[in-house]
Design an enzyme around this catalytic site. Sequence first.
Site, PDB file in Angstrom:
ATOM      1  N   SER A   1      37.820  18.521  67.006  1.00  0.00           N
ATOM      2  CA  SER A   1      36.522  18.311  66.626  1.00  0.00           C
ATOM      3  C   SER A   1      36.238  18.395  65.300  1.00  0.00           C
ATOM      4  CB  SER A   1      35.487  19.244  67.235  1.00  0.00           C
ATOM      5  OG  SER A   1      35.680  20.352  66.968  1.00  0.00           O
TER       6      SER A   1
ATOM      7  N   CYS B   1      27.385  15.574  77.948  1.00  0.00           N
ATOM      8  CA  CYS B   1      28.468  15.070  76.996  1.00  0.00           C
ATOM      9  C   CYS B   1      29.920  15.530  77.685  1.00  0.00           C
ATOM     10  CB  CYS B   1      28.197  15.501  75.463  1.00  0.00           C
ATOM     11  SG  CYS B   1      29.558  14.998  74.607  1.00  0.00           S
TER      12      CYS B   1
ATOM     13  N   CYS C   1      25.669  17.541  70.287  1.00  0.00           N
ATOM     14  CA  CYS C   1      27.239  17.299  70.134  1.00  0.00           C
ATOM     15  C   CYS C   1      27.545  16.005  69.589  1.00  0.00           C
ATOM     16  CB  CYS C   1      28.052  17.410  71.324  1.00  0.00           C
ATOM     17  SG  CYS C   1      27.764  16.369  72.845  1.00  0.00           S
TER      18      CYS C   1
END
Length: 395
Positions: free
Chosen positions: A9, A100, A200
């Site tokens: 990420s 998510c 997110c």
Amino acid sequence: MKRVVVGLSGGVDSSVAAYLLKEQGYEVIGLFMKNWHDDSVTISNECPWLEDSNDALLVAEKLGIPFQTVDLSEQYKEKIVDYMFNEYEQGRTPNPDVLCNREIKFDVFMKIALSLGADFVATGHYCRKGEIAVDGKQVYQLLAGKDDNKDQSYFLCQLSQEQLAKSLFPIGELTKPEVREIALQLDLVTAEKKDSQGLCFIGKVRLPEFLQQQLQPKEGLIYEIAADNPIYHQATPEFNSLEEQLIFEAKGISYAPENGKVVGKHQGAHYFTIGQRKGLNVGGTKEALFIIATDVKSNAIYTGQGANHPGLFKKTLRVQPSEIHWIRKDLALKTGESMPVMARIRYRQALQKAMLYQFESGLYVAFEEPQSAITEGQFVAWNIGDELVGSGVIS
């Protein structure tokens, strides 16, 4: 050699997860998910996803693993963003992070990873995976992370056995300081990076601004309900069954304008959530005003003074039959059955003693102590010990 795709990420947790897997002898591939691009929504001057994908690339280069970016913004819009607006319009408050994980990271993303020949998908979540045998079958457990301050099993409360089977959580045995220490020793660009806040998918955007760009404003009134209002001292009716009692307790109080006094105006009940106290812009009260109820049909917001206002508390909540999710299907309750658990209604809340009761009309979670701001659309998750065994949407 087993192949693992790590969702990089651009943060420190996933960076260290990738390193640990490599150390454990896996063949590791780094994949960055791009979940959002919509120029009609002004996000912020800095474009965080570019910075994040760049950091992820630098980490992959440092660790010597292949790296690529996948664009999931189409699926994201369809599965998460549209769902969120739909929930808000109905006066419910969704949890995009839980969704998510269920719909994107461990579904769309996982399918991409498996198509690349991966045996597993790994993320930087602070949780652990266990395996036990039940009736000779292999069953996977979702266990709390070792770091009490950072346990993120709650965000994965909607995963299935199939998803857990293919998942790895390399940092679940570590604490956040230990993870940062490893990143520092490796001289990773993400070592000192702050934890990302907010949704997110849209980087650093604040939710109310995002909503206001998508949902039309609609002026309505803010009412204040006094803590000593007789509505809180009504006699409890006689119940013919436990189910009747639980239905009554889970329903809570219905407010009407005549129960309170007008203290201000708002721009749309669908922007607000129970327990919220910021953004009301009503002054002159002795204690802060908290939202105790919203009614999107009549576009009214009901508030009460102080964090201990009786309107904030409820002992029981209901999960509709279609929204009950057991990670441990072998533990699922049958109609008429009950089970003591430890439950929470939001991330970072300490686990609370509760009883689960399963009836035709749904699953009821009855807490020992009344809970503040039980919010429709959010997830309740229940544990046995440090194992998260099931969850559901609060209805």
